[in-house]
Structures are given as C-alpha cells and as structure tokens.
Design a protein around this motif. Sequence first.
Motif, short mmCIF file in Angstrom:
data_model
loop_
_atom_site.label_atom_id
_atom_site.label_comp_id
_atom_site.label_asym_id
_atom_site.label_seq_id
_atom_site.Cartn_x
_atom_site.Cartn_y
_atom_site.Cartn_z
N SER A 88 -34.21 0.36 -14.54
CA SER A 88 -34.04 -0.63 -15.48
C SER A 88 -34.40 -1.87 -15.02
O SER A 88 -34.99 -2.98 -15.71
CB SER A 88 -32.91 -0.45 -16.35
OG SER A 88 -32.90 0.58 -17.38
N GLY A 91 -37.99 -1.75 -14.01
CA GLY A 91 -38.95 -1.38 -15.27
C GLY A 91 -40.01 -0.36 -14.85
O GLY A 91 -40.39 0.06 -13.70
N THR C 47 -35.10 -1.69 -22.89
CA THR C 47 -35.54 -0.93 -21.61
C THR C 47 -35.65 0.56 -21.88
O THR C 47 -35.42 1.19 -23.04
CB THR C 47 -34.29 -0.92 -20.64
OG1 THR C 47 -34.57 -0.58 -19.32
CG2 THR C 47 -33.05 -0.42 -21.01
N LEU C 90 -34.05 -7.58 -17.53
CA LEU C 90 -34.52 -6.56 -18.25
C LEU C 90 -35.69 -6.44 -18.96
O LEU C 90 -36.67 -5.76 -19.21
CB LEU C 90 -33.41 -5.73 -19.24
CG LEU C 90 -32.77 -4.57 -18.72
CD1 LEU C 90 -32.10 -4.92 -17.27
CD2 LEU C 90 -31.84 -3.94 -19.55
#
Lengths: 131, 131, 131
Positions: A88, A91, C47, C90
């Motif tokens: 996360s 990504g 996410t 994120l």
Amino acid sequence: MITLDITTRQREDMIDITALIRQTIRNTGIDRGIAYLHVPHTTSAITINENADPDVVHDLLLGLRRLAQRDAGYRHAEGNSDAHIKSSLLGVDQTLLIDGGEPVLGTWQGIYFCEFDGPRRRKLHIRILAA
Amino acid sequence: MITLDITTRQREDMIDITALIRQTIRNTGIDRGIAYLHVPHTTSAITINENADPDVVHDLLLGLRRLAQRDAGYRHAEGNSDAHIKSSLLGVDQTLLIDGGEPVLGTWQGIYFCEFDGPRRRKLHIRILAA
Amino acid sequence: MITLDITTRQREDMIDITALIRQTIRNTGIDRGIAYLHVPHTTSAITINENADPDVVHDLLLGLRRLAQRDAGYRHAEGNSDAHIKSSLLGVDQTLLIDGGEPVLGTWQGIYFCEFDGPRRRKLHIRILAA
C-alpha cells in the motif's frame, strides 16, 4: 489488456522491468499515449526509481524493511503483514506517458516490480491507449 | 506533452504548483478530461495535500524525515538514499480529473512538487487528454 | 464525473468500496476502459489491498499509526498532521483498468477508502473512460 509474467527471486526483491515495458509499448506501435500498469497482488507493488546504482535498490528495500518490520505484533496469521503494508505504501498502479513510441522516463529512472513476500510467480497487467 | 520547469529552494521542499497546473490546463482549452503528471527524477515526487496552513507542509517534511533519516547506514555512495526512499513513498506520477476546464480538487487540496535532494532545477511533464 | 458519498465510522478506518465501484462501473455500460478515482480530502486516501482477512486491514492501520504517530511534536494546530502524512503516503488517486465491464482486480484485491481523521462524511469522484 496485456498480461506479463514476472518471476521474483527472493522474499524482498525489486525487478527492473523497464526493458520489458519498453518492448511491450513498442509492440503496440502507439506513438503517443498513456500506459496503465496494474499489479494484481496484495504483497507486491510497482515503483519508479534509480536504475544506475544497484545500491539504491538495496537501500530502498532496507528503508522499507525499517518502516514495516516482519514480526511486529501483527494479527494477520499468514505472517506477511509487513508485505501488505509495503504494497500500500508504494501502490499497485503506475501510469506512464508515452512519447515517440517510448515511455517517458528521466535519465536515471527505471520501472521496478517490487516483491515483498516472494519468491513467487507474479502477473502484471498493462493497458496502452493512444492519445 | 508539456514540460514545465520547477526550481526548488532547499534540500527538502514542497512547492505549491496548483496555480501553474491550473493555468497549464486552461491553456489547452480542454473542458473535460484527465491530466497526467510525471516527475522525471528519482529524488523528488508529487503529492496532493492541504494548501491552507503552511504548518501542514512543515509537518509532512518532518514526518517524512522521520521515516527515512539521512544518514542511516545506507550503501549508496551519493548519500541521498533517504531522498530515493521518499520519492518512492510519495510517487512520481499524479492523475487529475478535469471538469469545467479546471482540475478537480477538494477545498483544501493543493498540488505539490516535492524536493528531497535539492535545491535543484527540476522538470515536470504533463499530458492532458480530453474525455 | 460521478461523485459518491462515503461515511466513515471512526477516526482511522478502511471502508471496502469494491462493490460500490464495481456497480458504478457497470452502470456506465463501458466494457473496456479506465476508471480514475479521486479523493478530494487531505486526511483520507485510497488504496488497494487484501479483502479476505479483516486482520490485514487492522494491521495496515496499525502499521500506518506506527509510521505517523498522532502527537509527535507537529506544528499544525488542528492536531491531525498524522492524518495528512498518511494521506500523502497512500495517495488520493487510484487508476483501475476495466475489462469485460468489470474493474481488473487480483483474487485477493479490494478497493479501500481510507479515513485517517474521522468519522466524517466524505466524497469520492470517479471518471470512467472507454478505451
């Protein structure tokens, strides 16, 4: 949509996929457009970073290991929560500009498939659209 | 593809480029579409965060400094591994929706070019597609 | 552009929005394309991660809390700098490939709206383009 196979070599790994992505883009014959990359896994990721000095990859994996340590009082029974966190943080998607039939990258930029719970056989999806 | 020049002012810096991006989008005359931003460097990044209170930028840079300290036993001889780590954590690409000829941003959102190994002269690539 | 309402339940929260996004994509009738998601807030994020074991969500929030602690000598007077840092880590945008009228997701992947300063009523913007 094109799906590529990526084989990772150890638990934490960064595979330079720049040449593979470059060739995949060339094969479409698209001169100007966008490439969308998607990693369909939850313990791996994609990032762009330096591809000149391999020590940068070493330091990135080291830096991430410090941010999410392996056995740190997590609940998830599989014991790979550190890998989920790293996924996360970096990504699972990456967008690339295409110009002159090539991905637009800076002089020192390479594209990396990041493994955090390997070694495994992984997939990478790509869709390329003309501008 | 449009390439903008960004000059950063110190080693760690966040430059509010919202007005610059807004003007670049307006100049294309595109009413509805997508803007793709790409930072072609490995020690800088792009992010969206609050642009009302400058203390938020201060705290973001402070928070990132805690996540990747400058001299922390890295291998890379250039001594900027912290900057490479921060670049991958925030990422070098950003996608913006365009509606009514403007980037779609929340009330408090601004777009920031993030410098982690400056001051330097940097580039930012943008491609804008109509929907 | 479609705007969805998301209600978060606590200060730190991850809402599984996979079914909501799937339905939104289906409603457009687009078979192959790209979906662009944008969170117009500075203390939330989006996410993709595992949606099988709820312990993964617990561990993600725990891991992020360790990366940006709530009261850690920040300047920003609102006391939510930890949430701003997590938002940038994120990211507020997510790109999804669409194939066969569905978002392309791995077996274990779910899409999460991440709240770091709730509970609040939030927005999520989506634009879907045909390939």
